[in-house]
Design a protein around this motif. Structure first.
Motif, mmCIF file in Angstrom:
data_model
loop_
_atom_site.group_PDB
_atom_site.id
_atom_site.type_symbol
_atom_site.label_atom_id
_atom_site.label_comp_id
_atom_site.label_asym_id
_atom_site.label_seq_id
_atom_site.Cartn_x
_atom_site.Cartn_y
_atom_site.Cartn_z
ATOM 1 N N MET A 84 0.832 -1.208 0.000
ATOM 2 C CA MET A 84 0.000 0.000 0.000
ATOM 3 C C MET A 84 0.860 1.248 0.000
ATOM 4 N N ASN A 85 1.880 1.255 0.850
ATOM 5 C CA ASN A 85 2.774 2.408 0.955
ATOM 6 C C ASN A 85 3.514 2.668 -0.351
ATOM 7 N N LEU A 130 5.528 10.272 2.580
ATOM 8 C CA LEU A 130 4.603 9.207 2.930
ATOM 9 C C LEU A 130 5.325 7.889 3.188
ATOM 10 N N SER A 131 6.645 7.931 3.260
ATOM 11 C CA SER A 131 7.448 6.718 3.432
ATOM 12 C C SER A 131 7.198 6.045 4.769
ATOM 13 N N VAL A 136 -1.371 7.129 4.103
ATOM 14 C CA VAL A 136 -1.318 5.927 3.259
ATOM 15 C C VAL A 136 -2.679 5.247 3.205
ATOM 16 N N VAL A 137 -3.311 5.068 4.360
ATOM 17 C CA VAL A 137 -4.623 4.406 4.411
ATOM 18 C C VAL A 137 -5.658 5.212 3.633
ATOM 19 N N ALA A 138 -5.641 6.542 3.815
ATOM 20 C CA ALA A 138 -6.617 7.398 3.132
ATOM 21 C C ALA A 138 -6.455 7.337 1.617
ATOM 22 N N LEU A 139 -5.212 7.441 1.141
ATOM 23 C CA LEU A 139 -4.969 7.469 -0.301
ATOM 24 C C LEU A 139 -5.202 6.116 -0.954
ATOM 25 N N PHE A 140 -4.860 5.032 -0.245
ATOM 26 C CA PHE A 140 -5.043 3.726 -0.867
ATOM 27 C C PHE A 140 -6.531 3.392 -1.005
ATOM 28 N N ASP A 141 -7.333 3.843 -0.048
ATOM 29 C CA ASP A 141 -8.775 3.616 -0.176
ATOM 30 C C ASP A 141 -9.409 4.562 -1.192
ATOM 31 N N ASN A 142 -8.811 5.757 -1.359
ATOM 32 C CA ASN A 142 -9.339 6.722 -2.327
ATOM 33 C C ASN A 142 -8.207 7.619 -2.799
ATOM 34 N N ILE A 143 -7.649 7.289 -3.962
ATOM 35 C CA ILE A 143 -6.479 8.019 -4.457
ATOM 36 C C ILE A 143 -6.804 9.474 -4.775
ATOM 37 N N ASN A 144 -8.096 9.815 -4.863
ATOM 38 C CA ASN A 144 -8.489 11.195 -5.146
ATOM 39 C C ASN A 144 -8.783 11.991 -3.872
ATOM 40 N N SER A 145 -8.411 11.437 -2.728
ATOM 41 C CA SER A 145 -8.619 12.149 -1.461
ATOM 42 C C SER A 145 -7.902 13.491 -1.483
#
Length: 494
Positions: A82-83, A102-103, A370-379
């Motif tokens: 995910m990261n 975001l590393s 990471v969690v926010a972007l992986f669930d919604n890359i347009n966050s």
């Protein structure tokens, strides 16, 4: 029992050593003998899988169902994927307002046979396919280049690296697609390799720490092949066996210099012995494939978004996009920061892990991004639920870090105790008598200090290698203050 030299020690003991002067209870040969020292297991605490978001948690469940590997080990592999997928998106806003990479750096301690490779391969499938297709595209561009120099200037598609030197890692990062993942499911080769040799370890740990912080790293070379890295996120996932724990978490330089303070570790309890064969449902295979497709699609979307991004005209502004914290997420993370801070004081719960705990809020913020972007890359911002999940994850990691530090110290003490126990067997033989002062005078140099010696003797006593005798017991013709007897069955553990 196999005949060994140790069994002859009892027969060859000094005849003038009046063992008969002690008339205590004889060791029961039919009772429990000495136990091996070492062999600590992972924690029982559960990894908060639900905190990895909708897609991450579903993948962890699928991997655990298919491979029956420890859930926490599956979670570490999934979090790394995910990261890696979102790390090139940009930066995430800190509670103080500045941006940070975001590393994430992950370490997993797992025994041989835990199916580390199978889990890693499944989690990284989307990255591997993306890298392969990117390589094919670049190969076509290189074929179309008119001269060799132009071809050499083209970027490489390498994303996942396993055992690099620091120079090689920096070169890959500077010439790659803008993000890199250092992943090794058998990291003994990394910690025992060139990058972590005695001469290189300090430089390696300092460089990796700088990359985590987003600091520009420049490595000039005598051959002219300089490597400079700035704004290239590095994801790390290293797995190694428990015997390396002392070398890693017991290494003062790595702990105090700060590398381990940036790493999110876990040591899950093994599932070996419970993995009876079962058919893997088609639905589980579909969820694993779905995750691979999501990683692949996310990598493509992030690449497209970065190509469309227009940097600010402000020369002091970040060149990459910034994922803002929502007001609710910022409130959660500030509360977490204060929760940790008060426990860093002398006598506080986190006093002994200050280096790691003081970076907990920063790691939590990265996890939330990471969690926010992986669930919604347009966050456009980190939502409250992602921040709450990230704080829950960090509470788990703080407990794991504390456990691994304590375990490393315990393993180091146990290793020392084993060394002393072997010396006692050679010196006195099975069933032989000795005393503390003689160890201080003639024993291994590591046990000249009374504190170190007493700790080792305590461990040996608890494991049945020696039996403490009453004060004043006669050994070598004199009453001794701290006498002991070596187990008659000492050879069973040596």
């Amino acid at each position: 029992m196999t005949d060994t030299p140790l069994l002859h020690f009892a027969a060859s003991m000094r005849t003038d050593n009046p063992a008969v002067e002690y008339q205590g209870t004889a060791e029961n040969e039919l009772g429990p003998g000495p136990r091996p020292i070492g062999g600590s297991e992972g924690r029982i605490a559960s990894y908060p899988i639900h905190a990895l978001g909708e897609h991450g948690s579903a993948m962890v469940d699928a991997l655990n169902q298919k491979f029956q590997a420890p859930p926490a080990m599956c979670a570490q592999a999934v979090l790394c994927a995910m990261n890696t997928a979102v790390s090139f998106w940009g930066q995430v806003e800190a509670i103080y307002g500045a941006g940070m990479p975001l590393s994430l750096y992950l370490i997993t301690v797992a025994q041989s046979g835990e199916r580390k490779t199978a889990v890693d391969d499944a989690a990284q499938r989307g990255i591997v396919v993306f890298q392969r297709e990117l390589t094919e595209s670049l190969d076509e561009l290189k074929k179309a280049a008119n001269d060799r120099e132009d071809a050499e200037l083209l970027l490489t598609a390498e994303i996942i690296v396993n055992e690099p030197t620091m120079e090689g890692l920096l070169r890959t990062m500077s010439q790659g697609p803008g993000f890199t993942c250092l992943s090794n499911d058998d990291a003994a080769s990394f910690f025992g390799g060139h990058a972590m040799s005695k001469e290189k370890k300090q430089k390696t740990t300092a460089t990796i720490s700088q990359l985590w912080s987003g600091t520009r790293v420049y490595s000039p070379r005598a051959d002219g092949r300089d490597a400079g890295v700035e704004g290239v996120p590095l994801s790390i996932s290293l797995m190694f066996q428990p015997y390396l724990n002392t070398q890693v978490f017991g290494d003062r330089e790595m702990v105090e210099q700060g590398l381990l303070a940036r790493v999110l570790p876990c040591y899950p309890k093994t599932t070996m012995g419970t993995r009876l064969f079962r058919e893997c449902p088609i639905s589980t295979e579909e969820r694993i494939l779905e995750f691979a497709n999501r990683v692949f699609d996310t990598l493509q979307e992030v690449r497209a978004l970065r190509e469309m991004h227009t940097p600010s005209n402000d020369r002091f502004a970040p060149k990459s996009p910034l994922l803002r914290l929502s007001a609710a997420a910022r409130k959660v993370l500030i509360g977490f920061h204060d929760e940790i801070e008060v426990q860093l004081a002398p006598g506080g719960r986190f006093e002994k892990v200050r280096g790691f705990a003081s970076r907990a809020t920063e790691n939590a913020t990265r996890l939330a991004g990471v969690v926010a972007l992986f669930d919604n890359i347009n966050s456009q911002e980190v939502p409250e639920d992602a921040a709450l999940s990230a704080c829950e994850l960090m509470r788990f990691y703080i407990a794991e870090f504390s456990n691994l530090l304590s375990l490393a110290k315990s393993q180091k003490d146990e290793s020392a105790a084993g060394e002393l126990g072997a010396w006692l067997a050679r010196q006195y033989g099975a069933g032989g008598l000795g005393y503390d002062k003689e160890i201080s005078q003639f024993g291994p140099p590591a046990f000249r200090k009374k504190g170190d010696r007493q700790e080792a003797l305590r461990i040996l006593r608890e494991h049945g290698w020696i039996e403490l005798l009453p004060k004043g017991t006669v050994v070598d013709g004199a009453k001794r203050a701290e006498p002991f007897r070596v187990s008659k069955r000492i050879a069973e553990v040596l």
